[in-house]
Structures are given as structure tokens and as C-alpha cells.
Design a protein around this motif. Structure first.
Motif, PDB file in Angstrom:
ATOM      1  N   LYS A  52     -10.143 -45.255 -22.147  1.00 45.34           N
ATOM      2  CA  LYS A  52      -8.747 -44.855 -21.974  1.00 45.34           C
ATOM      3  C   LYS A  52      -8.182 -44.019 -23.122  1.00 45.34           C
ATOM      4  CE  LYS A  52      -4.642 -47.045 -20.307  1.00 45.34           C
ATOM      5  NZ  LYS A  52      -3.901 -48.265 -20.086  1.00 45.34           N
TER       6      LYS A  52
ATOM      7  N   THR B 172      -8.106 -52.749 -26.883  1.00 46.68           N
ATOM      8  CA  THR B 172      -6.971 -53.414 -26.237  1.00 46.68           C
ATOM      9  C   THR B 172      -5.638 -52.871 -26.758  1.00 46.68           C
ATOM     10  OG1 THR B 172      -6.993 -55.214 -27.822  1.00 46.68           O
ATOM     11  CG2 THR B 172      -8.236 -55.567 -25.786  1.00 46.68           C
ATOM     12  N   LYS B 173      -5.665 -52.230 -27.925  1.00 48.32           N
ATOM     13  CA  LYS B 173      -4.451 -51.592 -28.473  1.00 48.32           C
ATOM     14  C   LYS B 173      -4.592 -50.073 -28.405  1.00 48.32           C
ATOM     15  CE  LYS B 173      -2.290 -55.348 -29.590  1.00 48.32           C
ATOM     16  NZ  LYS B 173      -1.083 -55.709 -28.830  1.00 48.32           N
TER      17      LYS B 173
ATOM     18  N   PRO C 296       4.355 -37.558 -29.788  1.00 49.54           N
ATOM     19  CA  PRO C 296       5.596 -38.119 -29.223  1.00 49.54           C
ATOM     20  C   PRO C 296       6.551 -38.725 -30.253  1.00 49.54           C
ATOM     21  CG  PRO C 296       3.796 -39.642 -28.884  1.00 49.54           C
ATOM     22  CD  PRO C 296       3.218 -38.487 -29.642  1.00 49.54           C
TER      23      PRO C 296
ATOM     24  N   ALA D 201      -0.320 -44.021 -34.497  1.00 50.49           N
ATOM     25  CA  ALA D 201      -0.208 -45.018 -35.567  1.00 50.49           C
ATOM     26  C   ALA D 201       0.332 -46.283 -34.921  1.00 50.49           C
ATOM     27  CB  ALA D 201       0.740 -44.510 -36.633  1.00 50.49           C
ATOM     28  N   ASP D 202       0.001 -47.426 -35.498  1.00 49.18           N
ATOM     29  CA  ASP D 202       0.442 -48.696 -34.922  1.00 49.18           C
ATOM     30  C   ASP D 202       1.946 -48.870 -35.160  1.00 49.18           C
ATOM     31  OD1 ASP D 202       0.967 -51.394 -34.280  1.00 49.18           O
ATOM     32  OD2 ASP D 202      -1.164 -51.835 -34.528  1.00 49.18           O
ATOM     33  N   ILE D 203       2.700 -48.681 -34.076  1.00 49.25           N
ATOM     34  CA  ILE D 203       4.167 -48.666 -34.177  1.00 49.25           C
ATOM     35  C   ILE D 203       4.690 -49.999 -34.702  1.00 49.25           C
ATOM     36  CG2 ILE D 203       6.312 -48.383 -32.838  1.00 49.25           C
ATOM     37  CD1 ILE D 203       4.625 -46.580 -30.908  1.00 49.25           C
TER      38      ILE D 203
ATOM     39  N   ALA E  66      -4.147 -43.940 -29.615  1.00 51.46           N
ATOM     40  CA  ALA E  66      -2.791 -43.766 -29.059  1.00 51.46           C
ATOM     41  C   ALA E  66      -1.722 -43.712 -30.144  1.00 51.46           C
ATOM     42  CB  ALA E  66      -2.487 -44.874 -28.058  1.00 51.46           C
TER      43      ALA E  66
END
Ligand code: COA
Length: 260
Positions: free
Chosen positions: A60, A23-24, A134, A66-68, A64
Motif C-alpha cells: 500500500k 500497519t502505519k 499534503p 512523517a508520523d503525525i 505515508a
């Protein structure tokens, strides 16, 4: 070992580690990084595990980033410590493991996610994968080795562009850049990784560990890759695997490596 954010499955000589926060988009929070450190440390010690496949849960994302939400208000000192500890305990650790680690990139691999995939020994991607660093779009730079490993894999000019634009490349482009070794459908991704793992498992795990060390030494400016290769080559001659491999060849049979 019990984990909250990763799943670990073992089948004979193969271990599969799945980052499990779909989910993250499997973003690397503190707990995930700690659990990954623990599992890779244990797998490196486990004599039975000869190959590890690392992937992400869901369809998916691989990871995505490191946890920002966790580092948004960090100070200069805390930021530096985050990168230093992360590099030492996870990313460099994986790169220098004597057990091969294959990244099965099943979707987004961004920021720390791409850095994690690049710390693995090689990468296989599904055709929906998207990769990029990014960080500059957040006002920071890659801190888990991305500024070093991306140029090693795809060259300086392409890396500079990808980092400066904070852009993403798709799987075919990543393949043409040499960032991943194969692109297949999502359904084919793990079966292909397992097939490659099976081919690795047939060989001497001791020799593979020495080969990883020698290859990595060539990318470490404090080491001499050729000198490391000479030592590593010599070491192989003192192993039971070498005796078995050469004897099996001379006896025209398949080697059955003891792994020592
Ligand atoms: N850190 C923390 N949470 C993240 C995350 C990250 N790096 N990447 C995704 N998530 C979370 C989102 O906040 C969202 O959580 P929510 O449902 O509680 O709001 C969930 O994962 C799904 O992401 P979402 O953005 O809704 O998916 P999307 O399909 O619209 O977009 C991305 C996918 C990958 C393009 C987008 O999530 C993104 O840009 N993520 C950040 C990538 C990044 O900058 N990584 C580098 C960090 S250094």
C-alpha cells in the motif's frame, strides 16, 4: 546491525532497505528516522555496497509521511529542530551519498515519504503509487526539503499547485512530470530497480560518486556546479578506476573496476 523498523538485505554489491511499519503505512517515526540514518551511514562506508534500493513494506505504501502523532504538540523551536536535524542527518545525507540510492515507490509517498523519495538519486514507481505533499492540510509546510526538491524535479508552477492544494498525483502523472523515471506494476518494481542497479554496478563507483557530487552542486546555490565538475573531472584521472576503464577500452575488454 539490528533494527526494529527497517529491513536490510544485501546481495553482492546491492543493498535493499525496506521501511517496515506496514500497519502505519511506513510512516516515519523517530525510531525509523534514526535507524535509516544509521543504515545509510553504514552503507556509505561499506566499500562493497555499490547501489542501494529503498522501498516500503506491504503493497500500500512507500511511506505515508512523517508520523503525525509524534509532532502534533511541538513548539516553534522543536518544529524547527525537527526539520533541521532531519534534513542534515537523513535527507541531505542520502542526496549527497556517493553510493547511488534508488527509491522504489510502491504505493503512497506523501509528505516526508515523498521528500525521502526525492532525496534519493532517482525514483521508479509502481502503477498504484500516489504522491503528494499534503502538509498544508495539517497547518504546516514540507520540512524535509520538499519545498526545494519538488520544484527542482517538476518545476515551480506544478510544485506550487501540488503543495497549495495538498493534492496527490498518480503514477502516470508523476511520470509525465519527471518525478519518477518509470512506472511498472508492483511485481515488476523491484526487478526493474535491480536491473538498473546491475547496470550501475558495472561502472566505476568512484566516477559515479564524483558525478553525483557535480550534479548536486548545480542545485546548491552556495556552490558553483561547473567549477565542481572541473575538480571532480580532474580527480578521476588520479584513480585506479580511470586507469582500468581506459586500459580495458584500449584492450577491447570489459572493465573490472577496483572501486578506488
Ligand atoms: N502518521 C502517522 N500514522 C499514519 C500516517 C502518518 N503520516 N499515515 C497513515 N498512518 C496510520 C493511520 O493512522 C492508520 O493507523 P491506525 O490503523 O492505527 O488507525 C494506518 O496508518 C492506516 O492508515 P489509514 O488512514 O487507515 O489508511 P487509508 O487507506 O484509509 O488512507 C492515507 C491512506 C495515506 C490517505 C492516509 O493514511 C493519510 O492521509 N495519511 C496521512 C498522510 C499525510 O498527511 N502525510 C503527511 C504527514 S506530514
Amino acid at each position: 546491525m539490528d533494527f526494529n523498523t527497517i529491513l536490510v538485505e544485501k546481495d553482492q554489491f546491492l543493498a535493499e532497505v525496506t521501511i517496515n511499519r506496514p500497519t502505519k503505512l511506513n510512516a516515519l517515526n523517530k525510531e525509523t528516522i534514526k535507524e535509516l540514518q544509521q543504515v545509510f551511514k553504514a552503507l556509505e562506508k561499506d566499500k562493497k555496497t555499490k547501489v542501494v534500493i529503498l522501498t516500503g513494506s506491504g503493497e500500500k505504501a512507500f511511506v505515508a509521511g512523517a508520523d503525525i502523532s509524534e509532532f502534533a504538540n511541538f513548539s516553534v523551536k522543536k518544529g524547527e529542530a525537527l526539520a533541521e536535524k532531519g534534513q542534515e542527518l537523513l535527507f541531505n545525507f542520502i542526496e549527497n551519498m556517493k553510493t547511488p540510492v534508488i527509491a522504489a515507490v510502491n504505493g503512497f509517498a506523501l509528505g516526508g515519504g515523498l521528500e525521502l523519495a526525492m532525496a534519493c538519486h532517482f525514483r521508479v514507481a509502481s502503477d498504484n503509487a500516489k504522491m503528494g505533499l499534503p502538509e498544508v492540510s495539517l497547518g504546516v509546510i514540507p520540512g524535509y526539503g520538499g519545498t526545494q526538491r519538488l520544484p527542482q524535479l517538476i518545476g515551480k508552477g506544478r510544485s506550487m499547485e501540488l503543495i497549495m492544494t495538498a493534492g496527490m498525483i498518480d503514477a502516470p502523472k508523476a511520470l509525465s512530470y519527471g518525478l519518477v523515471n518509470y512506472v511498472v506494476t508492483q511485481e515488476e518494481l523491484l526487478p526493474l530497480c535491480r536491473k538498473i542497479a546491475g547496470r550501475i554496478i558495472n561502472n566505476s563507483s568512484v566516477a559515479i560518486g564524483q558525478a553525483i557530487k557535480a550534479v548536486n552542486a548545480g542545485f546548491n546555490t552556495t556552490l558553483d556546479g561547473y567549477a565542481t565538475e572541473i575538480k571532480a573531472f580532474g580527480k578521476c584521472f588520479g584513480t585506479a578506476d580511470f586507469r582500468e576503464g581506459t586500459t580495458a577500452f584500449l584492450e577491447k575488454r570489459k572493465a573490472n573496476f577496483p572501486g578506488k
